[in-house]
Design a protein around this motif. Structure first.
Motif, PDB file in Angstrom:
ATOM      1  N   CYS A  18       0.712  -1.267   0.032  1.00  0.00           N
ATOM      2  CA  CYS A  18       0.010   0.068  -0.113  1.00  0.00           C
ATOM      3  C   CYS A  18       0.971   1.141   0.242  1.00  0.00           C
ATOM      4  O   CYS A  18       0.352   2.367  -0.471  1.00  0.00           O
ATOM      5  N   CYS A  40       1.629   3.824  -2.882  1.00  0.00           N
ATOM      6  CA  CYS A  40       0.590   4.902  -3.245  1.00  0.00           C
ATOM      7  C   CYS A  40       0.109   5.653  -2.160  1.00  0.00           C
ATOM      8  O   CYS A  40       0.242   6.924  -2.100  1.00  0.00           O
ATOM      9  N   HIS A  41      -0.108   4.958  -0.821  1.00  0.00           N
ATOM     10  CA  HIS A  41      -0.527   5.786   0.247  1.00  0.00           C
ATOM     11  C   HIS A  41       0.637   6.561   1.196  1.00  0.00           C
ATOM     12  O   HIS A  41       0.274   7.285   2.009  1.00  0.00           O
ATOM     13  N   MET A  84      -6.659   1.910  -7.757  1.00  0.00           N
ATOM     14  CA  MET A  84      -6.282   1.031  -6.498  1.00  0.00           C
ATOM     15  C   MET A  84      -6.694  -0.386  -6.773  1.00  0.00           C
ATOM     16  O   MET A  84      -7.990  -0.634  -7.003  1.00  0.00           O
TER      17      MET A  84
END
Ligand code: HEC
Length: 143
Positions: free
Chosen positions: A65, A68-69, A115
């Motif tokens: 994750c 991206c996050h 996503m």
């Protein structure tokens, strides 16, 4: 004789009509009804936010994750620029305010827009752990 043929013919046409109607009915339905919310949408998180659950989630977050996050949930991951992503900074108190635990669960499994969902690569308990982990960001400082 011609009478019998006529009766048979009418019967055939009628049963064909019924067959067609039956075939059409289920085809029309999915277009009208929205996809059903899965059971998870309304579910409470069944997994406790124990330290080992959060630690495992942090690891998964790091390799699935964070690109991206952002490793600390600030939405500034490495892929954001090249994929032209619009990310939220989860440290903002209201960033995840309007979304339920079950919805986050579904989102992690199914994905949304750019996503990609985890599908069945992650056991549900691990996904629930990620839900806790994602929720823990607003409580931490931005750094
Ligand atoms: C390819 C980049 C990418 C990866 C990898 C990714 N996400 Fe996302 N995520 C997004 C984008 C883009 C959105 C915003 C989707 C939208 O609302 O259009 C999003 C939205 C979310 C949201 C909803 C809240 C918000 O910020 O909009 C959560 C929660 C979330 N992601 C969790 C995760 C978790 C947990 C993982 C790892 C298992 C993960 N994401 C992996 C790109 C990604």
């Amino acid at each position: 004789m011609s009478n019998i043929l006529q009766v048979l013919g009418t019967g055939l046409v009628m049963s064909l009509g019924v067959l067609c109607a039956q075939q059409n009915a289920p085809q029309e339905k999915p277009a009208e009804t929205p996809p059903p919310a899965t059971a998870a949408t309304k579910k409470e998180n069944p997994v406790k936010a124990a330290p080992e659950v959060l630690a495992a989630a942090k690891k998964i977050f790091g390799y699935d994750c964070a690109m991206c996050h952002g490793a600390n949930g600030d939405g500034k991951g490495d892929l954001v620029e090249s994929m032209k992503l619009k990310m939220k900074d989860w440290h903002a108190a209201d960033a995840l305010g309007g979304i339920s635990d079950g919805e986050i669960f579904d989102l992690i499994v199914k994905g949304k827009d750019k996503m990609i969902g985890e599908g069945d690569r992650l056991a549900p308990a691990k996904v629930w752990g990620l839900v806790h982990y994602v929720r823990s960001f607003p409580k931490k400082s931005a750094n």
